[in-house]
Write an enzyme that holds these catalytic residues in place. Structure first.
Site, PDB file in Angstrom:
ATOM      1  N   GLY A  19      -6.999 -12.221   7.861  1.00  0.00           N
ATOM      2  CA  GLY A  19      -7.630 -13.531   7.941  1.00  0.00           C
ATOM      3  C   GLY A  19      -6.667 -14.619   7.528  1.00  0.00           C
ATOM      4  O   GLY A  19      -5.465 -14.371   7.323  1.00  0.00           O
ATOM      5  N   VAL A  24      -6.129  -7.085   4.746  1.00  0.00           N
ATOM      6  CA  VAL A  24      -6.739  -5.881   4.176  1.00  0.00           C
ATOM      7  C   VAL A  24      -5.985  -4.651   4.699  1.00  0.00           C
ATOM      8  O   VAL A  24      -5.751  -4.525   5.907  1.00  0.00           O
ATOM      9  CB  VAL A  24      -8.233  -5.788   4.539  1.00  0.00           C
ATOM     10  CG1 VAL A  24      -8.854  -4.536   3.902  1.00  0.00           C
ATOM     11  CG2 VAL A  24      -8.984  -7.038   4.091  1.00  0.00           C
ATOM     12  N   ASP A 135     -20.814 -16.224   6.125  1.00  0.00           N
ATOM     13  CA  ASP A 135     -19.849 -15.774   7.147  1.00  0.00           C
ATOM     14  C   ASP A 135     -20.242 -14.404   7.697  1.00  0.00           C
ATOM     15  O   ASP A 135     -19.417 -13.502   7.817  1.00  0.00           O
ATOM     16  CB  ASP A 135     -18.436 -15.726   6.562  1.00  0.00           C
ATOM     17  CG  ASP A 135     -17.366 -15.639   7.659  1.00  0.00           C
ATOM     18  OD1 ASP A 135     -17.670 -16.008   8.815  1.00  0.00           O
ATOM     19  OD2 ASP A 135     -16.238 -15.202   7.356  1.00  0.00           O
TER      20      ASP A 135
END
Length: 601
Positions: A19, A24, A135
Site C-alpha cells: 500500500g 506486507v 476501508d
C-alpha cells in the site's frame, strides 16, 4: 534479499500486499519457523501525525475475534521502522480469490455464505467496540484455509480505522455517517463477491471517470443495486436484481437483494443502520436451505427457510419460487412419497443436498418452456495484436468456459435425478398387498463419479398362499425386467454423452493459452517468432470458443429440451396414481405402503 527483526525474518520478494504507507510480507519465526505476516511501514508513513501512526497498533491490540486478523506483537527493524507481526492467512485475500478466472461470475453459494457470515461477525465485533473500519474491501479481507479445506475470512488493515467517542457511539444506534460508509463498502463487497463484478461501473472505469462515478453513487434510484454506463456520456442502466450469471440460487438472491438495496442507498436518511443490517444478515444465516428438484421444470431450487417454520410456510415458499401452487405440489424423497402435515416443523424434513433433493411433482399442467439458464456472454476477440488486450481477453474467456461447464454439469445432474426417480417410482407403483420391496441401494456419489444408476431389488417376500400370488409375482418380475432394460438404456445414454468431458478438455486448452499469454504479458515486447506463436494461439483460441458454443447449443440445450419433454410425459403418468379426489392435495400415505421415515425402508 532478506530483512529481519529480533525474532522474525523474511525475504523481500515474498510480498503479500503493498500500500501507500506499508508493505506486507510472509515471514517466519527465527526459533520455531512458524509462518506469520509482517507489516513493514515505509518512510511515507512517518510523515503522518504520531497519533495516526499509533492508531493501527492500538486498534489491533484492543480487538480480539476469530474474524479479525490477530496482532501478535510489534517489533522494530534496525532502522527503527515499526513492524506489525500478525496472523498469516494461507488463502490470500478475498480479492485474489475473486480474480481467479473460475470466479469471474462470483463465488459458489456455500463459499459466499461463508464470506457473509465471517464479515458480518467481524463487523459486529468492531461495532461492539465502537470502531469504524473505513476501508472495507475484498483486498482487506483475508482468507484462512483450514485442514478440512473450509475457509475462514478475517478483516485486516486498520490503518484507516477510527474509534468513536462516547457521544458518537450513542448516535451510532441510528447510524453515523462513517457507519453508513462502512455499510456501503460492505454492500459493494458482497455484490462483488456474489457476481464477480463491481456494482457501479461508469464508462472507462471508476478511477478514470470519477464525475460519472460520483453521479452514480449520489443519484442512484431507491432499490437499485447496480448501475453501468456502457458508452461514453451515455445513460446509466440501473439494475434491481443480481445478474443471471450469478452462481447464487434464486432462494438466496431473494433474501440478499433487499439487504444490498438497503445498504447501497444514496440517501443517508433512508440508508439502513447497522442494527437493521445485522438483523437481516443474521436472519439469512439462520435459515436452512432445503434442496428441491422440480421434475416438470427440470430445475433445481434452494428454499431458504427457518427450521422452526411449519411445512405450510415451506409449501408457500415453494409456490413463490417455482410458480406451482400449494394445492398442486406433490413431494417425493429417495423415491418415496413424502406426506407432510401442515403444522409439522421444517426441522423434521429429511436432510437434503444438491445430489439428494426433495423431488417436486405438479398436478397442474406445466406451460413454461423457457430455459432455466442463459448462455454466458462472450466478448469479441481482439482483432489486433496486443499482448495486454489478448491476456485480458483470455482471462475473461477462462471464466466464461467455467460457467459453460457448470451449466452442463447441472443439466447432467438433472438427467440423473430424473432417471433415478422414474425407475424407482415405476417399481414402487407396481406393489401388491402381499408383495413388498424391502430395500434398494442408490449410491448418490455416482451423480458425480460414474454417472450410472443402480437400483437393486434385494428381496421379494411372499407371506403365504404362494400359488395365489404367483401370477402377481410373474407380472412383477416382467415389469422389473423391463425396468432393468430401461436402466441399461439410461446408463448407455449417459455414458455416451461426452459433452461435459469435451467442455472440460476445451477448458484445459484455453487455460493453457491463457498461461502462455500471461508469460507474454510479463515479457512485454515479443521477438518476431514469439509474436507469430502468440498469433497462432489466438487462432486456436477462436476455434476453441466456436467449438464450445456449438457444444452448448447443439448438445446441452437440445438435451435439456429432451429431458424437459421426458419429465413432463412421465410426471403426467405419475399423477395418475392418485384418484381425482386426491389430486391437488398433499398426498396421504397410499394403502399398503409404509410411511417413510426420512430414509427408505
Amino acid at each position: 534479499m532478506t530483512a529481519s527483526t529480533a525474532n522474525y525474518l523474511w525475504s523481500l520478494t515474498d510480498i503479500l500486499g503493498q500500500g501507500a504507507t506499508a508493505s506486507v510480507y510472509k515471514a517466519r519465526n527465527k526459533r520455531t519457523g512458524e509462518l506469520v505476516a509482517v507489516k513493514v511501514f515505509n518512510v511515507v508513513s512517518y510523515n503522518r501525525p504520531h497519533e495516526v501512526q499509533m492508531r493501527e497498533f492500538e486498534m489491533l491490540r484492543k480487538l480480539n475475534h476469530g474474524n479479525i486478523v490477530k496482532l501478535f506483537t510489534v517489533e522494530e527493524l534496525p532502522t527503527k521502522q515499526k513492524v506489525l507481526v500478525m496472523e498469516y492467512c494461507s488463502g490470500g485475500s478475498l480479492l485474489s480469490l475473486l480474480e481467479e478466472p473460475e470466479n469471474a461470475f462470483g463465488l459458489a453459494e456455500t463459499e459466499f455464505l461463508t464470506v457473509l457470515q465471517c464479515v458480518v461477525q467481524g463487523m459486529n465485533h468492531l461495532r461492539e467496540n465502537g470502531v469504524v473500519h473505513r476501508d472495507i474491501k475484498p483486498g482487506n479481507i483475508m482468507r484462512q484455509v483450514g485442514e478440512d479445506g473450509k475457509s475462514v475470512y478475517k478483516l485486516t488493515d486498520f490503518g484507516a480505522a477510527r474509534e468513536l467517542e462516547d457521544d458518537e457511539k450513542f448516535m451510532s444506534i441510528y447510524g453515523t455517517e462513517e457507519y453508513c460508509v462502512d455499510l456501503w463498502s460492505i454492500g459493494v463487497t458482497f455484490y462483488h463477491t456474489a457476481t464477480g463484478s463491481l456494482p457501479f461501473t461508469p464508462y472507462g472505469g471508476p478511477r478514470r471517470n470519477k464525475p460519472t462515478m460520483f453521479k452514480i453513487t449520489t443519484e442512484k434510484p431507491m432499490g437499485a443495486i447496480a448501475g453501468i454506463q456502457r458508452v461514453e456520456d451515455g445513460p446509466i442502466e440501473w439494475s434491481y436484481h443480481l445478474p443471471h450469471s450469478c452462481q447464487l440460487s434464486q432462494g438466496l438472491r431473494v433474501q440478499l437483494v433487499p439487504i444490498l438495496a438497503g445498504v447501497l442507498e444514496a440517501d443517508q436518511e433512508r440508508c439502513w443502520g447497522f442494527d437493521q443490517f445485522f438483523t437481516a444478515t443474521t436472519d439469512i444465516l439462520q435459515r436452512q436451505p432445503v434442496h428441491l428438484y422440480c421434475l416438470q421444470q427440470a430445475m433445481a431450487h434452494s428454499i431458504y427457510i427457518h427450521r422452526h417454520n411449519t411445512v405450510s410456510v415451506f409449501h408457500e415458499e415453494v409456490a413463490s419460487q417455482t410458480g406451482i401452487g400449494v394445492q398442486q405440489q406433490h413431494l417425493l424423497y429417495l423415491g418415496h412419497d413424502l406426506p407432510l402435515e401442515g403444522n409439522m416443523k421444517v426441522v423434521n424434513l429429511p436432510s437434503t443436498k444438491p445430489s439428494r433433493p426433495l423431488i417436486l411433482l405438479s398436478f397442474a399442467p406445466e406451460s413454461n418452456t423457457s430455459l432455466p439458464f442463459r448462455e454466458p456472454e462472450t466478448p469479441v476477440i481482439p482483432s489486433r495484436f496486443d499482448v495486454l488486450a489478448d491476456y485480458n481477453f483470455s482471462k475473461v474467456i477462462v471464466g466464461v468456459v467455467h460457467q459453460y461447464v457448470r451449466i452442463v454439469k447441472s443439466q447432467e445432474r438433472g438427467n440423473l435425478i430424473f432417471g433415478f426417480n422414474r425407475i424407482w417410482n415405476d417399481i414402487k407403483s407396481h406393489e401388491w398387498s402381499k408383495v413388498r420391496i424391502f430395500t434398494y441401494n442408490y449410491t448418490s456419489s455416482v451423480l458425480y463419479v460414474s454417472r450410472k444408476l443402480h437400483v437393486i431389488v434385494v428381496s421379494v417376500q411372499v407371506h403365504q398362499h404362494l400359488p395365489v400370488y404367483s401370477g402377481g409375482i410373474q407380472e412383477f418380475q416382467d415389469r422389473l425386467d423391463h425396468l432393468l432394460i430401461e436402466q441399461a438404456k439410461l446408463t448407455e445414454t449417459l455414458s455416451n454423452d461426452k459433452s461435459c468431458q469435451k467442455m472440460e478438455m476445451l477448458l484445459k486448452k484455453i487455460m493453457t493459452i491463457h498461461q502462455h499469454y500471461r508469460k507474454d504479458r510479463m515479457t512485454g515486447k515479443l521477438a518476431y517468432n514469439d509474436e507469430q506463436i502468440h498469433k497462432f494461439e489466438k487462432i486456436h483460441l477462436s476455434s476453441h470458443i466456436k467449438r464450445m458454443k456449438s457444444l452448448f447449443r447443439e448438445d446441452c440445450i437440445q438435451r435439456y429440451k429432451e429431458l424437459l419433454a421426458s419429465t413432463r410425459t412421465w410426471s403426467r403418468s405419475e399423477t395418475t396414481w392418485y384418484p381425482p379426489s386426491r389430486q391437488g392435495k398433499t398426498p396421504k400415505n397410499p394403502v399398503g405402503k409404509e410411511k417413510p421415515r426420512g430414509e427408505p425402508q
